[in-house]
Write an enzyme that holds these catalytic residues in place. Structure first.
Site, PDB file in Angstrom:
ATOM      1  N   GLU A  56      45.341  37.719  65.547  1.00 49.06           N
ATOM      2  CA  GLU A  56      46.418  37.035  66.249  1.00 49.06           C
ATOM      3  C   GLU A  56      45.885  35.880  67.109  1.00 49.06           C
ATOM      4  O   GLU A  56      46.502  34.815  67.195  1.00 49.06           O
ATOM      5  CB  GLU A  56      47.185  38.022  67.141  1.00 49.06           C
ATOM      6  CG  GLU A  56      47.866  39.141  66.374  1.00 49.06           C
ATOM      7  CD  GLU A  56      47.005  40.402  66.301  1.00 49.06           C
ATOM      8  OE1 GLU A  56      47.562  41.501  66.417  1.00 49.06           O
ATOM      9  OE2 GLU A  56      45.765  40.269  66.122  1.00 49.06           O
ATOM     10  N   CYS A  79      47.507  44.987  69.373  1.00 51.22           N
ATOM     11  CA  CYS A  79      46.997  45.930  70.363  1.00 51.22           C
ATOM     12  C   CYS A  79      47.516  45.584  71.753  1.00 51.22           C
ATOM     13  O   CYS A  79      47.819  44.426  72.057  1.00 51.22           O
ATOM     14  CB  CYS A  79      45.466  45.934  70.354  1.00 51.22           C
ATOM     15  SG  CYS A  79      44.718  44.331  70.765  1.00 51.22           S
ATOM     16  N   THR A 165      24.126  61.997  33.665  1.00 56.27           N
ATOM     17  CA  THR A 165      23.740  60.959  34.619  1.00 56.27           C
ATOM     18  C   THR A 165      22.279  60.532  34.487  1.00 56.27           C
ATOM     19  O   THR A 165      21.880  59.531  35.085  1.00 56.27           O
ATOM     20  CB  THR A 165      23.967  61.435  36.053  1.00 56.27           C
ATOM     21  OG1 THR A 165      23.150  62.593  36.302  1.00 56.27           O
ATOM     22  CG2 THR A 165      25.433  61.792  36.270  1.00 56.27           C
ATOM     23  N   ALA A 168      16.791  64.187  30.466  1.00 59.08           N
ATOM     24  CA  ALA A 168      16.118  65.382  30.967  1.00 59.08           C
ATOM     25  C   ALA A 168      14.842  65.039  31.723  1.00 59.08           C
ATOM     26  O   ALA A 168      14.437  65.761  32.646  1.00 59.08           O
ATOM     27  CB  ALA A 168      15.821  66.331  29.807  1.00 59.08           C
ATOM     28  N   SER A 172      17.215  57.179  34.270  1.00 57.44           N
ATOM     29  CA  SER A 172      18.647  56.906  34.367  1.00 57.44           C
ATOM     30  C   SER A 172      18.973  55.416  34.348  1.00 57.44           C
ATOM     31  O   SER A 172      20.142  55.035  34.398  1.00 57.44           O
ATOM     32  CB  SER A 172      19.212  57.509  35.659  1.00 57.44           C
ATOM     33  OG  SER A 172      18.588  56.936  36.793  1.00 57.44           O
ATOM     34  N   SER A 226      18.093  68.847  54.123  1.00 58.60           N
ATOM     35  CA  SER A 226      18.100  70.072  54.930  1.00 58.60           C
ATOM     36  C   SER A 226      16.740  70.404  55.528  1.00 58.60           C
ATOM     37  O   SER A 226      16.639  70.820  56.682  1.00 58.60           O
ATOM     38  CB  SER A 226      18.579  71.260  54.075  1.00 58.60           C
ATOM     39  OG  SER A 226      19.884  71.053  53.628  1.00 58.60           O
ATOM     40  N   GLU A 294      26.556  57.903  46.966  1.00 60.97           N
ATOM     41  CA  GLU A 294      25.794  57.765  45.725  1.00 60.97           C
ATOM     42  C   GLU A 294      24.724  58.840  45.761  1.00 60.97           C
ATOM     43  O   GLU A 294      23.699  58.686  46.433  1.00 60.97           O
ATOM     44  CB  GLU A 294      25.147  56.379  45.610  1.00 60.97           C
ATOM     45  CG  GLU A 294      26.119  55.257  45.339  1.00 60.97           C
ATOM     46  CD  GLU A 294      25.411  53.952  45.007  1.00 60.97           C
ATOM     47  OE1 GLU A 294      24.458  53.984  44.202  1.00 60.97           O
ATOM     48  OE2 GLU A 294      25.810  52.906  45.550  1.00 60.97           O
ATOM     49  N   GLY A 296      23.086  62.785  43.855  1.00 59.55           N
ATOM     50  CA  GLY A 296      22.894  63.585  42.659  1.00 59.55           C
ATOM     51  C   GLY A 296      23.953  64.654  42.500  1.00 59.55           C
ATOM     52  O   GLY A 296      24.917  64.740  43.280  1.00 59.55           O
ATOM     53  N   LEU A 299      24.625  67.300  45.822  1.00 56.27           N
ATOM     54  CA  LEU A 299      25.406  66.827  46.965  1.00 56.27           C
ATOM     55  C   LEU A 299      26.804  66.399  46.536  1.00 56.27           C
ATOM     56  O   LEU A 299      27.789  66.706  47.208  1.00 56.27           O
ATOM     57  CB  LEU A 299      24.682  65.675  47.653  1.00 56.27           C
ATOM     58  CG  LEU A 299      25.404  65.052  48.862  1.00 56.27           C
ATOM     59  CD1 LEU A 299      25.739  66.104  49.905  1.00 56.27           C
ATOM     60  CD2 LEU A 299      24.560  63.935  49.468  1.00 56.27           C
TER      61      LEU A 299
END
Length: 364
Positions: A56, A79, A165, A168, A172, A226, A294, A296, A299
C-alpha cells in the site's frame, strides 16, 4: 457482495503484483496493491522484503496527490499495527482514499478485521472477499502459520513410472529432465526452508540451495538427523550453515557441527526419532511459512504417515527402473484399502518429457 468487472480486473492486477514477492517477501505475506481514480490506474505497489515498505505504501507513493477519493485494491487486509513498518490502514486514511477493496482478511487471529474496522470508522467504504481464493493460494504458507501455528509442508518427489527413485546401487541422476529440475529450483526459491533427511545427506551430499537465479537469499536448510551423523564437512552446511535436528544431542558430535556453523536443535520423539510435528510447530514459531521437502523414502514416508504433508508435487519420468531399484516412500503394510492415504489431483502438466502432478490430501 457483488463486484463489477472492473473490480475483478484491478484485483487481478494486484494479484499479479503480489506474485512478484513470491521468492522474497518471506516471512511476510505476498501482497499487491492497485490504486484507481476516474477509471485509470494511478498507483501500484507490492511488498518485496520484510522490513521494507508494504504494498500500500509503495502504491500511495506512486499515486501521489491522486489518492484522494480513489479506490484501493489490495490482496490482503491492510494492517493496523506497528511491526517493522507503520500501519498501512492509517496511511490509507491519511491519504484520503474513498474506497478499499481487500481480497481477504488478515488470517492472524489477533489482528483480523481490525484494519478494516479502522478504515470503516474513518468513513472509508470497505469490501472484502474479491478473489479471496487466489489470494489465499498465493499465501498458503502464511495462512497456515497464522491459523495452525505451523508451516505449509510441500513434499517433492521424482520417480519413474514404476515408483522408483534410484537404482539399487544408489544412482539417481537424472531421473527427470532439465525442465522438471528447473521447476524444482522455483519450488525451493519460494520456500522459507528446505527439509531433508540424514540418508539423503550421506548418500548424495547435496547443497539444497537455489542456484538457477538470484533471489537475494537462500532458504533455511534443515536436516532431520536423529543421531547427529551429519559430517561437519557436508555441503549442506556451507553458505551460512544449516539446522540439524536430532532426538538427543551427543556432545562431541554436536560441538563438531556447531564448529562447522550448524545450529543443532533437539526435538525428541518416540523410539529415538525426531518428533516431526513438534519440529513443524517450532518452525512456525520462528516465522517459517513454507517448508519444501526433498528427502528419501524414510522421511517422506514418515511425514506422509503422520498426516503432515499438505501438498505433494510428484514428478513422473517416462522410464521404468525395475523391481530392485529404490522405492518412493517407506510406509507400513496396510491390511485394508481404508488404511491407504487418499489424495486429490489438483493439477497435471507436462514439463519436457516428464509429468508434474500436484496433489493434496483428500478431505476425510
Amino acid at each position: 457482495m457483488i463486484f463489477s468487472a472492473d473490480d475483478h480486473l484491478y484485483m487481478a492486477r494486484a494479484l499479479q503484483l503480489a506474485e512478484r514477492g513470491l521468492f522474497t517477501a518471506t516471512p511476510n505475506p505476498r501482497v499487491g496493491c492497485v490504486i484507481v481514480r476516474d477509471g485509470r490506474i494511478v498507483g501500484e505497489g507490492w511488498h518485496e522484503r520484510a522490513g521494507q515498505p508494504h504494498a500500500e505504501v509503495h502504491a500511495l507513493r506512486n499515486a501521489g496527490a491522486l489518492t484522494r477519493g480513489a479506490t484501493v485494491y489490495v490482496t490482503l487486509e491492510p494492517c493496523n499495527h506497528h511491526g517493522r513498518t507503520p500501519p498501512c490502514a492509517n496511511a490509507l486514511v491519511d491519504a484520503g482514499v474513498g474506497r478499499v477493496v481487500a481480497a481477504m482478511h488478515d488470517p492472524n487471529p489477533q489482528v483480523t478485521g481490525r484494519g478494516i474496522e479502522l478504515l470503516t470508522l474513518a468513513g472509508i467504504r470497505t469490501e472484502v472477499g474479491l478473489m479471496e481464493t487466489q489470494s489465499t493460494a498465493l499465501n498458503v504458507g502464511f495462512v497456515s502459520r497464522m491459523t495452525r501455528a505451523r508451516p505449509w509442508v510441500r513434499l517433492k518427489t521424482a520417480s519413474s513410472l514404476d515408483g522408483k527413485t534410484a537404482l539399487a546401487n544408489g544412482v539417481s541422476q537424472w531421473i527427470t529432465g532439465p525442465a522438471a529440475r528447473a521447476d524444482v529450483q522455483r519450488l525451493r526459491a519460494r520456500a522459507c526452508a528446505v527439509l531433508t533427511g540424514i540418508g539423503t545427506v550421506l548418500i548424495d551430499d547435496p547443497q539444497m540451495t537455489v542456484r538457477d537465479f538470484d533471489i537475494g537469499r537462500q532458504p533455511l536448510r534443515i536436516v532431520v538427523d536423529s543421531r547427529l551423523r551429519t559430517p561437519p564437512r557436508a555441503k549442506i552446511l556451507q553458505d551460512d550453515g544449516a539446522w540439524i535436528v536430532c532426538s538427543q544431542a551427543d556432545r562431541i558430535r554436536c560441538d563438531a557441527l556447531l564448529e562447522a556453523g550448524a545450529l543443532v536443535l533437539e526435538q525428541p520423539g518416540s523410539d529415538g526419532r525426531v518428533d516431526l510435528a513438534a519440529l513443524l510447530t517450532e518452525l512456525g514459531s520462528r516465522g517459517i511459512n513454507e517448508v519444501h521437502v526433498e528427502a528419501g523414502a524414510k522421511l517422506s514416508g514418515a511425514l506422509l504417515a503422520a498426516g503432515l504433508v499438505d501438498e505433494w508435487i510428484a514428478y513422473l519420468a517416462p522410464k521404468v527402473m525395475g523391481d530392485p531399484a529404490r522405492g518412493l516412500l517407506a510406509l507400513p503394510e496396510y491390511a485394508a484399502m481404508a488404511q491407504c492415504h487418499d489424495f486429490q489431483i489438483q493439477d497435471v502438466r507436462q514439463l519436457g518429457d516428464d509429468l508434474r502432478i500436484t496433489l493434496r490430501p483428500a478431505e476425510s
